[in-house]
Write an enzyme that holds these catalytic residues in place. Sequence first.
Site, PDB file in Angstrom:
ATOM      1  CG  HIS A  50      25.440  36.388  37.398  1.00 47.80           C
ATOM      2  ND1 HIS A  50      26.350  35.732  38.199  1.00 47.80           N
ATOM      3  CD2 HIS A  50      24.813  37.289  38.186  1.00 47.80           C
ATOM      4  CE1 HIS A  50      26.264  36.222  39.436  1.00 47.80           C
ATOM      5  NE2 HIS A  50      25.346  37.162  39.456  1.00 47.80           N
ATOM      6  NE  ARG A  51      28.985  39.169  41.030  1.00 46.57           N
ATOM      7  CZ  ARG A  51      27.990  39.447  41.855  1.00 46.57           C
ATOM      8  NH1 ARG A  51      27.257  40.516  41.655  1.00 46.57           N
ATOM      9  NH2 ARG A  51      27.734  38.673  42.889  1.00 46.57           N
TER      10      ARG A  51
END
Length: 359
Positions: A206-207
């Site tokens: 998700h980064r």
Amino acid sequence: MKLDIIAGARPNFMKIAPIIEALEKVKDKIQYRLIHTGQHYDKKMSGSFFEELGIPDPDVNLEVGSGTQAEQTARIMERYEALLLKDMADYCLVVGDVTSTMACSIAAKKLGVHVIHVEGGIRSNDITMPEEINRMVTDAITDIFYTTSEVANENLRQLGHDESKIRYVGNTMIDTLLKNMPRLKQPTVFSELNLKEKGYFVMTLHRPANVDQEQKLKSLIDEIVKGAKGMPLIFPVHPRTAKMLEQIGIQADNLHMIGPLGYLEFNYLVKHAFAVVTDSGGITEETTVMKVPCMTLRDNTERPETITIGTNELVGTDPKNVAPFMKKLHSGDWKVGEIPNLWDGNTAHRIVEDLLKLV
């Protein structure tokens, strides 16, 4: 004592659950108010966690909703300040490193409310991460630190914080994990895909460094798919990542993209996995305690003890780095790992025992 407990996003909920349970036993001495900022507001990211972890309904929901970092910060500060002006607290307890943590700390401190930071002192030293800014700002105005490791303690000492403000208590997220291990729930995907014990990977991404560039994300997933050697890859997709994946159109026979899972289902998958590939910080703590090999697709970590002591390895964000770690994993050479000191399920008890000294 009047204590505000702040929770705003999914990573906060498993950290506050054991603290609230411990506070319930001393509510004649410590009066607490649970405040949900509404930073995460959908069912999967918020509501289901409250139900699964036995967290009571919030006393107050600030309902800040979505927005940019600045918009969310401003709304949280404005609404929390208004609440304090109407009904003042003595202490504001924040956990972790999300926007709500920083925003409520600032609002509280400016009104003379003492700030308590659970999980204080951790650092990635990567200023490009919003979470790192949240940690730095929060720690700069914190009155009492409850820390998870000796590394965090040393970080705080180096910043000039007095030893009397630092309380090394352990990790409340591990309190929640150990308490819920007997309750972990097999998700439907387990039987649907006929998954076998230690016969599949769990993956989370998700980064921004990994998911915001189409080609980078595609290359990373291609390398992971190749390195899995046909083993199923179970990929609960973060809403942020889902949008990008739709544009790329990635497909592979062993890649199974599913919706976000609740706490009990997700950790069931992790516990029984062959290995985990992630860019999350919290998951590396859970894999360390469950003794599951973990590959972190980041160039730094604020939880170095998961590497020096636990089962985690820092792979980096270059897709070319994935293959050697996959080879090591399949060869059976992955380290066994140990559980860090005080990650024993009693952290919340130690926190509340210390809070009672302030009454």
